[in-house]
Write a protein that holds these residues in place. Structure first.
Motif, PDB file in Angstrom:
ATOM      1  N   PRO A 181       0.809  -1.225   0.000  1.00 59.31           N
ATOM      2  CA  PRO A 181       0.000   0.000   0.000  1.00 59.31           C
ATOM      3  C   PRO A 181       0.842   1.275   0.000  1.00 59.31           C
ATOM      4  CG  PRO A 181      -0.842  -1.552   1.613  1.00 59.31           C
ATOM      5  CD  PRO A 181       0.442  -2.109   1.099  1.00 59.31           C
ATOM      6  N   HIS A 182       0.214   2.338  -0.454  1.00 62.58           N
ATOM      7  CA  HIS A 182       0.875   3.637  -0.591  1.00 62.58           C
ATOM      8  C   HIS A 182       1.317   4.210   0.758  1.00 62.58           C
ATOM      9  CE1 HIS A 182       0.632   8.107  -1.137  1.00 62.58           C
ATOM     10  NE2 HIS A 182       1.385   7.781  -2.169  1.00 62.58           N
ATOM     11  N   ILE A 183       2.560   4.685   0.821  1.00 63.21           N
ATOM     12  CA  ILE A 183       3.032   5.390   2.028  1.00 63.21           C
ATOM     13  C   ILE A 183       3.566   6.751   1.595  1.00 63.21           C
ATOM     14  CG2 ILE A 183       4.384   5.183   4.154  1.00 63.21           C
ATOM     15  CD1 ILE A 183       5.222   2.395   3.215  1.00 63.21           C
ATOM     16  N   PRO A 184       2.990   7.851   2.079  1.00 62.08           N
ATOM     17  CA  PRO A 184       3.489   9.166   1.669  1.00 62.08           C
ATOM     18  C   PRO A 184       4.808   9.522   2.369  1.00 62.08           C
ATOM     19  CG  PRO A 184       1.563   9.385   3.080  1.00 62.08           C
ATOM     20  CD  PRO A 184       1.874   7.940   3.001  1.00 62.08           C
ATOM     21  N   GLU A 185       5.397  10.566   1.886  1.00 62.90           N
ATOM     22  CA  GLU A 185       6.659  11.053   2.446  1.00 62.90           C
ATOM     23  C   GLU A 185       6.434  11.628   3.848  1.00 62.90           C
ATOM     24  OE1 GLU A 185       9.787  11.267   0.760  1.00 62.90           O
ATOM     25  OE2 GLU A 185      10.520  11.940   2.701  1.00 62.90           O
ATOM     26  N   PRO A 231      -0.460  -1.704   7.463  1.00 61.06           N
ATOM     27  CA  PRO A 231      -0.442  -2.866   6.568  1.00 61.06           C
ATOM     28  C   PRO A 231       0.825  -2.920   5.724  1.00 61.06           C
ATOM     29  CG  PRO A 231      -2.043  -1.242   5.805  1.00 61.06           C
ATOM     30  CD  PRO A 231      -1.560  -0.774   7.130  1.00 61.06           C
ATOM     31  N   ILE A 284       2.193  14.033   8.851  1.00 61.12           N
ATOM     32  CA  ILE A 284       1.518  14.410   7.610  1.00 61.12           C
ATOM     33  C   ILE A 284       0.052  14.727   7.907  1.00 61.12           C
ATOM     34  CG2 ILE A 284       3.030  13.241   5.987  1.00 61.12           C
ATOM     35  CD1 ILE A 284       1.015  10.887   6.070  1.00 61.12           C
ATOM     36  N   ASP A 301      -6.086   0.366   2.492  1.00 57.85           N
ATOM     37  CA  ASP A 301      -4.785   0.220   3.154  1.00 57.85           C
ATOM     38  C   ASP A 301      -3.808   1.331   2.800  1.00 57.85           C
ATOM     39  OD1 ASP A 301      -5.524  -2.003   4.512  1.00 57.85           O
ATOM     40  OD2 ASP A 301      -4.578  -3.438   3.175  1.00 57.85           O
ATOM     41  N   ASP A 302      -4.201   2.206   1.880  1.00 56.18           N
ATOM     42  CA  ASP A 302      -3.278   3.250   1.427  1.00 56.18           C
ATOM     43  C   ASP A 302      -3.376   4.496   2.304  1.00 56.18           C
ATOM     44  OD1 ASP A 302      -2.415   1.710  -0.737  1.00 56.18           O
ATOM     45  OD2 ASP A 302      -4.123   2.335  -1.939  1.00 56.18           O
ATOM     46  N   LEU A 303      -2.196   4.997   2.670  1.00 55.73           N
ATOM     47  CA  LEU A 303      -2.133   6.177   3.543  1.00 55.73           C
ATOM     48  C   LEU A 303      -1.904   7.433   2.703  1.00 55.73           C
ATOM     49  CD1 LEU A 303      -1.853   7.226   6.517  1.00 55.73           C
ATOM     50  CD2 LEU A 303       0.580   6.799   6.291  1.00 55.73           C
ATOM     51  N   TYR A 304      -2.583   8.539   3.076  1.00 54.02           N
ATOM     52  CA  TYR A 304      -2.408   9.791   2.338  1.00 54.02           C
ATOM     53  C   TYR A 304      -2.187  10.973   3.266  1.00 54.02           C
ATOM     54  CZ  TYR A 304      -3.865   7.205  -1.758  1.00 54.02           C
ATOM     55  OH  TYR A 304      -3.920   6.300  -2.776  1.00 54.02           O
ATOM     56  N   ASP A 305      -1.495  11.969   2.704  1.00 52.64           N
ATOM     57  CA  ASP A 305      -1.150  13.189   3.414  1.00 52.64           C
ATOM     58  C   ASP A 305      -2.243  14.225   3.144  1.00 52.64           C
ATOM     59  OD1 ASP A 305      -0.110  15.583   4.203  1.00 52.64           O
ATOM     60  OD2 ASP A 305       1.895  15.219   3.396  1.00 52.64           O
ATOM     61  N   LYS A 339      -1.627  17.867   1.807  1.00 52.82           N
ATOM     62  CA  LYS A 339      -1.327  18.092   0.379  1.00 52.82           C
ATOM     63  C   LYS A 339      -2.604  18.318  -0.434  1.00 52.82           C
ATOM     64  CE  LYS A 339       3.219  17.272   0.181  1.00 52.82           C
ATOM     65  NZ  LYS A 339       3.775  16.029   0.707  1.00 52.82           N
ATOM     66  N   TYR A 365      -9.977   4.442  -6.829  1.00 51.50           N
ATOM     67  CA  TYR A 365     -10.733   3.407  -6.111  1.00 51.50           C
ATOM     68  C   TYR A 365     -12.144   3.200  -6.644  1.00 51.50           C
ATOM     69  CZ  TYR A 365      -6.885   4.189  -2.951  1.00 51.50           C
ATOM     70  OH  TYR A 365      -5.631   4.312  -2.424  1.00 51.50           O
TER      71      TYR A 365
END
Lengths: 432, 161
Positions: free
Chosen positions: A8-12, A143, B131, B139-143, B146, B160
């Protein structure tokens, strides 16, 4: 294909370090694979540990290093290990990767960016403790971290750092990852063990301590991710480790800084850094404003004039996980307390009534206080609860849940007065 | 007993888990994760099936489902958006992010959108305070910091649909 393409995506997240110890390989948002880890000196500490030292030597080195648990309590790691060694095998090593305290996001940096550092620390710790099995309990909300660790374990097994007869010695060790499912209380070591055994995460009554009777009723050492990641550094530097940081609190420490600062992120420093310096390291308060309050340590709350204390585990230090959440002049302390008490009420496991009900009562009173409807008696009751919840609970959650409230009652009495009169400039002028 | 929720692939994963851990109870949480991943919800029938398969009392599994926040009995939508409401995200004004997401998806906190695509939940700290305001889509994490415009959000959500 790197592991990052499959997870899964992990941002900076911003990371900064002048020490280059724990965060040496973790400054960029990518996962260091075993190839790169080895070429940058990785697993040399394990090699050294197995070839040069006996398990007893390693325990002595860790004791002398004065390394303290980085999960919040600050208990000396060497002493914890020694307790477990007093009990007969089989012994287990459990890594606590259930970081979920508000404002804490340091362990995820190690897990997601430099997982082999943690594994190396665990393997050395397993050797020192005479353990055959280690577990990593990672929180359900990570995850990506779970998949990264599984992948790193497979990489390490392929190269003979994990599994049977590690590096040709007669030491065998295996690591298994177990995913939690969103319960803050499982970061408490005995609740973690219950959860790891497939039960509800209710803390156990102590004694017996996990070092005597932990996982499956056997002697168990539970250490935080950052603590275990310090072990390869101790083995590499030996006595020179004592040159890093102040006496008694040697070693690097990660500080997650968030809230109203210019550059929120994870900062690596020695523990003689003061809270003020740490905030400066994070670029100072956002927009050049003034600090009103800081949530630090075990979610205590501090005034601007207390920021010159060091971030260590001494009675005058902030201690805890190193968490720093900055509030500026536009924030209301009562409003922030409302969020914190809601969190503790939500996360109380319900085993001890004073914690289960007390955190709810505190939240309700603060809600009224924020609206300017609370009475003086209710504020006194808040104080009463702040003493009684920790006194009548069995675990760290109950001990620290009212920290912020009792600190605020002592240090921010003018804000409380203002709310009693309905005059808080932040809450009542905003119209909410 | 014939299984509807414990499909072949989930049973295979449970068996893998059984080979790894000594106690059968240790397979419950991993199995529930797999059920959740596949069915986006843990319904009572799934709990009964798991209890039958692992030979663990229903009450024990139910106890776990109700204790852990990630396992609630709710009819979830295709995508689960979790927005952090804890202190650092509160200071970073997650409310404004929530409003944007609500508007864009048509879902509300604790309620799915009418097209069955989105479900929003406010959660406690997800360990992403650097963030803030942070949010998870599945399951994807976002900031969240931004996300300045509607397009920024649309770019994420469109993945999605």
């Amino acid at each position: 294909m790197s592991i990052r393409d499959k997870i899964p995506h992990i941002p900076e997240i911003h990371v900064e370090s002048n020490l280059n110890l724990l965060l040496r390989r973790a400054k960029e948002n990518r996962t260091v694979d075993i190839e790169e880890y080895e070429t940058t000196g990785g697993y040399s500490a394990l090699r050294k540990a197995l070839n040069k030292f006996s398990p007893e030597d390693i325990v002595v080195l860790v004791e002398e290093s004065t390394l303290r648990g980085r999960g919040g309590a600050g208990f000396p790691t060497g002493r914890k290990w020694r307790f477990a060694l007093m009990n007969p095998p089989p012994r287990y090593l459990v890594c606590n990767a259930d970081e979920s305290e508000p404002g804490t996001f340091k362990d995820r940096i190690i897990i997601e960016r430099d997982p082999h550092l943690l594994l190396e620390g665990m393997i050395i710790a397993g050797y020192a403790l005479g353990a055959k099995e280690g577990y990593i309990y990672i929180r359900g909300e990570y995850p990506a971290g779970y998949l990264i660790l599984e992948n790193a374990i497979n990489e390490a097994k392929e190269r003979g750092y994990l599994g049977k007869n590690i590096l040709g010695t007669d030491f065998s060790f295996d690591i298994k990852v177990y995913r939690g499912a969103g319960a803050y209380i499982c970061g408490e070591e005995t609740a973690l063990l219950e959860s790891l055994e497939g039960k509800r995460g209710h803390p156990r009554l102590r004694p017996p301590y996990p070092a005597q009777s932990g996982l499956y009723g056997k002697p168990t050492v539970v250490n935080n991710v950052e603590t275990l990641s310090n072990i390869p550094i101790i083995i590499t530097y030996e006595a020179y480790f004592m040159n890093i940081g102040p006496a008694g609190f040697y070693g690097p420490k990660l500080f997650p800084v968030s809230g109203k600062v210019e550059k929120p992120g994870v900062y690596e420093a020695t523990m003689d850094i003061t809270l003020r310096e740490l905030i400066e390291m994070a670029g100072g308060v956002k927009g050049g404003k003034q600090v009103k309050a800081v949530f630090a340590g075990a979610l205590g709350i501090y005034r601007e004039d207390e920021l010159d204390m060091p971030m260590d585990y001494s009675p005058k230090g902030f201690g805890g996980t190193g968490t720093t959440i900055v509030l500026d002049e536009d924030d209301c302390v009562i409003d922030a307390l409302l969020v914190v008490t809601q969190f503790f009420h939500h996360e109380s496991c319900g085993k001890c009534t004073p914690c289960r009900v007390g955190t709810y009562e505190q939240h309700q009173i603060l809600k009224k206080l924020k609206e300017g409807k609370a009475t003086k008696e209710e504020v006194n009751y808040l104080k009463h609860l702040s003493q009684n919840i920790p006194a009548n609970s069995i675990c760290g959650l109950g001990f620290s849940a009212p920290n912020a409230v009792s600190d605020a009652l002592k240090k921010f009495s003018e804000e409380i007065e203002a709310h009693l009169k309905g005059e808080c400039p932040v809450c009542f002028n905003r119209g909410d | 007993m014939k299984y509807k929720y414990l499909t072949e692939d989930i049973i295979q994963k449970i068996e893998e888990c059984r080979g790894r851990f000594p106690l059968k109870e240790q397979c419950i949480i991993p199995a529930l994760h797999h059920i959740l991943d596949k069915h986006r919800d843990i319904v009572p029938e799934a709990v009964i099936e798991l209890s039958d398969y692992l030979k663990v009392p229903v009450s024990h599994i139910e106890g776990i489902v109700t204790f852990y926040d990630m396992f609630r009995h709710r009819k979830n939508a295709k995508n689960h958006i979790r927005i952090c409401r804890n202190l650092p995200c509160h200071l970073a004004n997650f409310h404004s992010l929530l409003e944007k997401i609500k508007e864009k998806t048509g879902a509300d906190v604790g309620r799915s959108s009418s097209d069955g695509l989105w479900y929003i939940e406010l959660v406690e700290c997800i360990g992403s305070c650097g963030i803030a305001p942070a949010f998870l889509v599945n399951d994807d994490l976002y900031d969240g910091s931004k996300i300045k415009t509607e397009e920024d959000l649309e770019k994420i959500l469109s993945k999605y649909r």
